[in-house]
Design an enzyme around this catalytic site. Structure first.
Site, PDB file in Angstrom:
ATOM      1  N   LYS A   1      69.056  42.611  64.563  1.00  0.00           N
ATOM      2  CA  LYS A   1      69.570  42.165  63.268  1.00  0.00           C
ATOM      3  C   LYS A   1      68.429  42.144  62.251  1.00  0.00           C
ATOM      4  CE  LYS A   1      70.769  37.793  62.150  1.00  0.00           C
ATOM      5  NZ  LYS A   1      70.223  37.629  60.797  1.00  0.00           N
TER       6      LYS A   1
ATOM      7  N   ASP B   1      79.176  39.121  45.666  1.00  0.00           N
ATOM      8  CA  ASP B   1      79.122  39.491  44.250  1.00  0.00           C
ATOM      9  C   ASP B   1      80.530  39.922  43.859  1.00  0.00           C
ATOM     10  OD1 ASP B   1      78.221  40.479  41.686  1.00  0.00           O
ATOM     11  OD2 ASP B   1      76.233  40.767  42.561  1.00  0.00           O
TER      12      ASP B   1
HETATM   13  O1  C5P Z   1      66.044  31.846  63.962  1.00  0.00           O
HETATM   14  P1  C5P Z   1      67.503  31.591  64.115  1.00  0.00           P
HETATM   15  O2  C5P Z   1      68.000  31.753  65.550  1.00  0.00           O
HETATM   16  O3  C5P Z   1      67.966  30.306  63.487  1.00  0.00           O
HETATM   17  O4  C5P Z   1      68.163  32.787  63.300  1.00  0.00           O
HETATM   18  C1  C5P Z   1      69.518  32.873  63.003  1.00  0.00           C
HETATM   19  C2  C5P Z   1      69.754  34.120  62.209  1.00  0.00           C
HETATM   20  O5  C5P Z   1      71.144  34.228  61.905  1.00  0.00           O
HETATM   21  C3  C5P Z   1      69.025  34.172  60.881  1.00  0.00           C
HETATM   22  O6  C5P Z   1      68.591  35.519  60.714  1.00  0.00           O
HETATM   23  C4  C5P Z   1      70.060  33.823  59.848  1.00  0.00           C
HETATM   24  O7  C5P Z   1      69.859  34.509  58.633  1.00  0.00           O
HETATM   25  C5  C5P Z   1      71.348  34.312  60.509  1.00  0.00           C
HETATM   26  N1  C5P Z   1      72.584  33.599  60.146  1.00  0.00           N
HETATM   27  C6  C5P Z   1      72.753  32.230  60.309  1.00  0.00           C
HETATM   28  N2  C5P Z   1      73.929  31.617  59.954  1.00  0.00           N
HETATM   29  C7  C5P Z   1      74.946  32.343  59.477  1.00  0.00           C
HETATM   30  C8  C5P Z   1      74.807  33.724  59.335  1.00  0.00           C
HETATM   31  C9  C5P Z   1      73.592  34.323  59.690  1.00  0.00           C
HETATM   32  O8  C5P Z   1      71.842  31.559  60.790  1.00  0.00           O
HETATM   33  N3  C5P Z   1      76.100  31.774  59.198  1.00  0.00           N
END
Ligand code: C5P
Length: 253
Positions: free
Chosen positions: A41, A84
């Site tokens: 991702k 957007d």
């Molecule tokens: O480091 P961590 O496990 O918290 O990362 C979670 C990832 O998922 C981050 O890249 C964040 O941008 C993404 N994300 C999130 N919550 C959401 C959608 C995406 O934490 N609802």
């Protein structure tokens, strides 16, 4: 694309968030975690700095599948959270679709017409619609003006997204059972906010362990810092992938 997400054979449904500060770091991380991940991702931090060249660099090194469906390397998830007006989001989707991602995220809060426009603009991409950020707890959500517990907002936004044509949603592991019972079995559910037992939540609020997430019915589990901040990233990714596989086996997946 349609149908519930299935990882390539032999890989756990783990998406590792490469929230790296620069391209060299991301390449190092991708090489370490790639063997255990179904998906890599790429989000705002890396994409804003490195852009499409990052995707090309990962593909040149065989660290990312050339296109969705190829099992040789992890698939691309562009977590750009578009939000957007419909025409602008449609244009953004057409631009990023040229990078052949499997998933691209948009915010459900952009509304039904925006979600519809995103899907129409990129028919070969799984448009993953973010319901409520996993960093928001009830108080933080109420402060944005969205009344009621996060679960209610997730339900409303999930229904909105599916009625607009979405088949892939992003929610916290804590809402997976509710969303599935509301929307049926064939929706793909992606869950960030996942923390191995004993790992700090940091800025995440609505969390579960990897195993709990898949036992609840998540199709793809997103984990970032618990893996990318580990001393041995490869080992940390393997451990998370193993616990996801154990969870899937426990529920017959
Ligand atoms: O480091 P961590 O496990 O918290 O990362 C979670 C990832 O998922 C981050 O890249 C964040 O941008 C993404 N994300 C999130 N919550 C959401 C959608 C995406 O934490 N609802």
């Amino acid at each position: 694309m349609t149908g519930r997400y299935l990882p390539p054979v032999g890989r756990a449904p783990l998406a590792v968030a490469l929230d790296a500060p620069d391209g060299a770091t991301a390449l190092r991380w991708a090489a370490a975690v790639g063997p255990s991940a179904a998906v890599l991702k790429i989000g705002l931090e890396l994409f804003y700095r490195e852009g499409p060249a990052m995707i090309a660099a990962l593909r040149e090194r065989g660290l990312l599948a050339a296109a969705p469906g190829s099992a040789s390397a992890p698939e691309l998830f562009l977590d750009l959270k578009l939000h957007d007006i419909p025409a602008t989001v449609a244009g953004g989707m057409r631009s990023v679709a040229t990078l052949l991602p499997r998933f691209v995220t948009v915010h459900a809060a952009g509304g039904s017409a925006m979600v519809r426009a995103a899907i129409a603009a990129a028919p070969d991409v799984d448009v993953a619609v973010v319901t409520v950020l996993t960093s928001l707890d009830a108080a933080a959500l109420a402060a944005t003006g969205l009344a009621g517990p996060p679960e209610d907002a997730v339900r409303r936004l999930a229904v909105l997204a599916v009625e607009a044509g979405a088949r892939t949603l992003v929610c916290s592991p804590q809402e997976v059972r509710m969303v599935r019972s509301e929307l049926g079995g064939d929706v793909t559910l992606i869950t960030p906010g996942v923390r191995p037992p004993g790992v700090e939540a940091a800025d995440q609020a609505r969390t579960s362990t990897p195993r709990e997430a898949v036992e609840a019915g998540a199709d793809l589990v997103v984990v970032g810092r618990p893996i990318t901040r580990a001393t041995d990233l490869g080992e940390a990714a393997r451990a998370v992938a193993d616990s996801i596989s154990a969870g899937r086996a426990a529920v017959g997946g």
